[in-house]
Design a protein around this motif. Structure first.
Motif, PDB file in Angstrom:
ATOM      1  N   SER A 133       0.849  -1.189   0.000  1.00  0.00           N
ATOM      2  CA  SER A 133       0.000   0.000   0.000  1.00  0.00           C
ATOM      3  C   SER A 133       0.881   1.233   0.000  1.00  0.00           C
ATOM      4  O   SER A 133       2.106   1.136   0.126  1.00  0.00           O
ATOM      5  CB  SER A 133      -0.919  -0.011   1.234  1.00  0.00           C
ATOM      6  N   ASP A 136      -1.894  -0.947  -2.937  1.00  0.00           N
ATOM      7  CA  ASP A 136      -1.049  -0.947  -4.119  1.00  0.00           C
ATOM      8  C   ASP A 136      -1.466  -2.119  -5.006  1.00  0.00           C
ATOM      9  O   ASP A 136      -1.273  -3.287  -4.635  1.00  0.00           O
ATOM     10  CB  ASP A 136       0.421  -1.097  -3.707  1.00  0.00           C
ATOM     11  N   ASN A 137      -2.074  -1.799  -6.143  1.00  0.00           N
ATOM     12  CA  ASN A 137      -2.517  -2.840  -7.078  1.00  0.00           C
ATOM     13  C   ASN A 137      -3.409  -3.873  -6.377  1.00  0.00           C
ATOM     14  O   ASN A 137      -3.257  -5.086  -6.548  1.00  0.00           O
ATOM     15  CB  ASN A 137      -1.309  -3.528  -7.724  1.00  0.00           C
ATOM     16  N   GLY A 138      -4.343  -3.361  -5.582  1.00  0.00           N
ATOM     17  CA  GLY A 138      -5.268  -4.244  -4.883  1.00  0.00           C
ATOM     18  C   GLY A 138      -4.643  -5.092  -3.791  1.00  0.00           C
ATOM     19  O   GLY A 138      -5.246  -6.074  -3.329  1.00  0.00           O
ATOM     20  N   ASN A 196       7.752 -11.621  -2.286  1.00  0.00           N
ATOM     21  CA  ASN A 196       7.556 -10.220  -1.911  1.00  0.00           C
ATOM     22  C   ASN A 196       8.271  -9.901  -0.600  1.00  0.00           C
ATOM     23  O   ASN A 196       7.639  -9.501   0.394  1.00  0.00           O
ATOM     24  CB  ASN A 196       6.063  -9.911  -1.778  1.00  0.00           C
ATOM     25  N   ASN A 248      -1.519  -6.339  -4.277  1.00  0.00           N
ATOM     26  CA  ASN A 248      -0.490  -7.121  -4.967  1.00  0.00           C
ATOM     27  C   ASN A 248      -0.639  -8.627  -4.755  1.00  0.00           C
ATOM     28  O   ASN A 248       0.334  -9.351  -4.603  1.00  0.00           O
ATOM     29  CB  ASN A 248       0.910  -6.669  -4.525  1.00  0.00           C
TER      30      ASN A 248
END
Length: 338
Positions: free
Chosen positions: A295, A309-311, A331, A313
């Protein structure tokens, strides 16, 4: 979307309530082999408040402990006897325990995360920070239910249980354990007490440790650093529990049990507490991982939020499909080994 965003509210200083539920289980398990599981679980069980904390749509409905487990842990500043309706939840965690019970992932949900809160009695629903859901529901049991419904809609998860943690008992637990050793990586001055925490490792009592993990301003990572410090405090507490050797001090163990039990409200989804402790018995402290939700901060209508961030990620999908271990390896930026 911006037009639906809830107006900013004034904030009062609040302590960070970190992942006490899992920490508690590990602390207790250190002494179970000596003083007896049934005796301890009975004593602990009698000191814990039980309520239906999960919304029906957020509850898994499972009563077996064979597969992966997902628990919701909520920390609040609500004190015993308090009637204040406008208290928010400053710590929200999803605890994911894969089948096999050899590891656990503690997913910290940013308290300023922008979400859609569903309607409830007296509230028509709308977008706001996720920690406002507890307040919108009226706090306590109803507030936790609305928070669970909000989080379930966001993540697609249904929970196997929940715990509501009150700050008042947490400081006492740390003091009973003789304090904790914390390693400060960035010097910071408390905005609440004006205490300065210099860099380096140092012994902290309960008040000092909780003051330190409340700080987020003037830190390079802001609230992300605060989440990491919360995770650091949990591990420090577990280390102190081991050094205190609760297995050979039944009196202190009893004090810890009662202090923690008095600060917990739990919803075990109908599973006996004794069975839950047995299921977690094989979980080693070094098998715990702290996870931050992908996020970033964003200002909307002059209000500071955190947005996914991109749902996220793929994080929530990984939890749902029990692929969180693989996600964590892919990640590492968002994962901390506790």
């Amino acid at each position: 979307m911006v037009g639906q965003v809830g107006a900013a509210r004034s904030r009062r200083a609040r302590g960070s309530r970190i992942m006490l539920g899992v920490g508690l289980a590990l602390v207790l398990l250190a002494g179970l082999t000596v003083v007896g599981l049934k005796a301890l679980s009975h004593r602990y069980d009698s000191s814990v408040t039980r309520e239906q904390l999960l919304d029906d749509d957020a509850r898994s409905g499972r009563t077996d402990l064979d597969g992966p487990l997902n628990y919701l842990l909520v920390g609040t500043d609500r004190r015993a006897g308090s009637t204040e309706p406008d208290q928010r939840s400053d710590t929200i965690l999803i605890v994911h325990v894969p089948a096999g019970r050899r590891e656990a992932y503690l997913v910290s949900i940013p308290r300023d995360l922008l979400v859609a809160i569903p309607p409830t009695n007296g509230f028509g629903g709308g977008q706001d920070k996720i920690n406002a859901a507890y307040e919108r529901g009226g706090g306590g049991q109803a507030g936790t239910q609305l928070l669970s419904a909000t989080l379930s809609r966001l993540t697609g998860l249904r929970f196997d249980g929940a715990a509501l943690v009150d700050f008042s008992g947490f400081r006492k637990v740390i003091d009973l354990l003789g304090g904790v050793r914390m390693c400060v990586d960035t010097e910071v001055r408390s905005i609440h007490t004006n205490r300065v925490f210099p860099t380096g490792c140092q012994q902290m009592d309960g008040a000092q440790a909780l003051d330190y993990v409340r700080q987020r301003y003037d830190l390079p990572g802001g609230d992300y650093d605060r989440q990491r410090h919360q995770q650091q405090l949990l591990r420090a507490m577990l280390d102190s529990a081991g050094q205190a050797d609760l297995r050979t001090d039944p009196m202190k163990l009893d004090q810890v049990l009662r202090a923690v039990g008095g600060s917990l409200t739990v919803d075990t989804n109908g599973v006996p507490l004794e069975d839950l402790l047995l299921a977690l018995r094989a979980l080693p402290p070094d098998g715990m991982r702290g996870v931050q939700v992908p996020s970033f901060p964003q200002t909307i209508d002059e209000v500071s939020y955190v947005v996914l961030d991109n749902g996220g990620n793929g994080l929530f999908e990984a939890v749902r499909s029990t692929r969180l271990s693989a996600w964590a390896q892919a990640n590492p930026r968002w994962v901390t080994r506790l």
